[in-house]
Design an enzyme around this catalytic site. Structure first.
Site, PDB file in Angstrom:
ATOM      1  N   LYS A  53       0.842  -1.208   0.000  1.00  0.00           N
ATOM      2  CA  LYS A  53       0.000   0.000   0.000  1.00  0.00           C
ATOM      3  C   LYS A  53       0.873   1.253   0.000  1.00  0.00           C
ATOM      4  O   LYS A  53       0.597   2.221  -0.712  1.00  0.00           O
ATOM      5  CB  LYS A  53      -0.948  -0.012   1.212  1.00  0.00           C
ATOM      6  CG  LYS A  53      -2.077  -1.003   1.035  1.00  0.00           C
ATOM      7  CD  LYS A  53      -2.869  -1.259   2.300  1.00  0.00           C
ATOM      8  CE  LYS A  53      -3.858  -2.405   2.048  1.00  0.00           C
ATOM      9  NZ  LYS A  53      -4.586  -2.834   3.237  1.00  0.00           N
ATOM     10  N   GLN A  97      -4.809  -1.476   9.452  1.00  0.00           N
ATOM     11  CA  GLN A  97      -4.656  -2.802   8.836  1.00  0.00           C
ATOM     12  C   GLN A  97      -5.256  -3.870   9.747  1.00  0.00           C
ATOM     13  O   GLN A  97      -4.902  -3.976  10.927  1.00  0.00           O
ATOM     14  CB  GLN A  97      -3.166  -3.084   8.571  1.00  0.00           C
ATOM     15  CG  GLN A  97      -2.908  -4.364   7.824  1.00  0.00           C
ATOM     16  CD  GLN A  97      -3.492  -4.372   6.399  1.00  0.00           C
ATOM     17  OE1 GLN A  97      -3.360  -3.410   5.663  1.00  0.00           O
ATOM     18  NE2 GLN A  97      -4.145  -5.458   6.033  1.00  0.00           N
ATOM     19  N   ASP A 120     -11.345   2.858   3.792  1.00  0.00           N
ATOM     20  CA  ASP A 120     -11.663   1.439   3.618  1.00  0.00           C
ATOM     21  C   ASP A 120     -13.166   1.247   3.386  1.00  0.00           C
ATOM     22  O   ASP A 120     -13.593   0.180   2.966  1.00  0.00           O
ATOM     23  CB  ASP A 120     -11.263   0.649   4.880  1.00  0.00           C
ATOM     24  CG  ASP A 120      -9.985  -0.159   4.657  1.00  0.00           C
ATOM     25  OD1 ASP A 120      -9.665  -0.435   3.487  1.00  0.00           O
ATOM     26  OD2 ASP A 120      -9.329  -0.497   5.657  1.00  0.00           O
TER      27      ASP A 120
END
Ligand code: NDP
Length: 284
Positions: A53, A97, A120
């Protein structure tokens, strides 16, 4: 004859657009778009995802703020970190995460991320907005699927779409996106009866199960569009999807491979969401 949906090609095209928007943002707002990533602990898979990422951000002209906490970080340490990122005006998107170490209250931590920085798309507010077909940040994997369907010119209106899997991060938002695009949607899960018959009726079949080669040729309608979200390892340790690709492909009009299908789109859509979040905050 089936057409392979090339996730790498779709991803490359979108990343070009994202880079251009990121440059335009920097010129207009006098700073780079910023994405903060929080990694707690040393889960090897999570470390790889975070590294990928960060690399993707760099390539897209997005500034990444990597934040690492040890495996034994306390709830309040993680919450303090996330709160400081929420308050940081250089941070347009926050990604925690997952999975977090078991001793942490994941929901309490994710709930700290405000809807406008929730790149997200996992927050209750963003999911609620998605259900109401309102402007929102959409979970990356299903949004990536929609981008590919759109770019391939696949008509969804009035079509029978079947989603196997009902997780909050893939199955449910996928079903909602297909519904918002005027498909007639059926969501299947481990308790579904007559799964084969339901799948055989699908014009669009999305597999998000997590079981290697679960979808076999006898579950697929001739000419169907088959999207394989699954990431599994077979007995030889090789990556494979939820669909028995070699057997199923001959019946499809379109199919995504694994690897190289849905996977490459997920990080791309994270960058896309971050750009959208930044543009909204800067009123571009
Ligand atoms: P979850 O384990 O959260 O959900 C799996 C779903 O599949 C559940 O709803 C479950 O039903 C359903 N299911 C399990 N067994 C069966 C069965 N025998 N028949 C019908 N349904 C079944 O997984 P995720 O949604 O997080 O991920 C799904 C897959 O997608 C995984 O392989 C994951 O690695 C992959 N993935 C890929 C991404 C990418 O970038 N390409 C990103 C995210 C995930 P029930 O609810 O009843 O338990």
């Amino acid at each position: 004859m089936f057409k392979l949906i090339d996730g790498k090609a779709h991803s490359a095209r979108l990343r070009g657009e994202i880079r251009a928007r990121a440059e335009k943002f920097s010129e207009a707002c006098g700073r780079q778009i910023g994405l903060a990533v929080v990694l707690v602990g040393n889960n090897p898979a999570s470390q790889v995802y975070v590294r990928n990422k960060i690399k993707a951000c760099e390539e897209a002209g997005i500034k990444s703020f990597a934040n690492y906490l040890p495996d034994d970080a306390t709830q309040s340490q993680v919450e303090e970190l996330v709160t400081s990122l929420v308050e940081d005006s250089k941070v347009d998107g926050i990604l925690v995460q997952l999975p977090l170490p078991k001793h942490l209250d994941e929901k309490a931590i994710l709930d700290l991320i405000p809807v406008e920085k929730d790149v997200d798309g996992f927050s209750e507010q963003n999911i609620g907005r998605l259900c109401m077909n309102r402007d929102c940040l959409v979970a990356c994997t299903p949004n990536g699927v929609m981008q590919m369907l759109k770019a391939e010119g696949i008509d969804l209106k009035g079509k029978n779409a079947v989603v196997i899997g009902r997780s909050n991060i893939v199955g449910k938002p996928m079903a909602m996106l297909l519904l918002n695009a005027d498909a007639t949607v059926t969501v299947c899960h481990s308790k579904t009866e007559n799964l084969k018959e339901i799948c055989r009726n699908a014009d669009i079949l999305v597999a998000a199960i997590g079981r290697a080669k679960f979808v076999t040729a006898d579950m697929v309608k001739q000419g169907a569009v088959v999207i394989d979200v699954g990431i599994n390892r077979n007995a030889e340790g090789k990556l494979c999807g939820d669909v028995d690709f070699d057997a199923v492909k001959e019946k499809c009009s379109y199919i995504t491979p694994v690897p190289g299908g849905v996977g490459p789109m997920t990080i791309t859509m994270l960058l896309y969401n971050t750009v959208c979040a930044a543009e909204r905050s800067c009123k571009l």
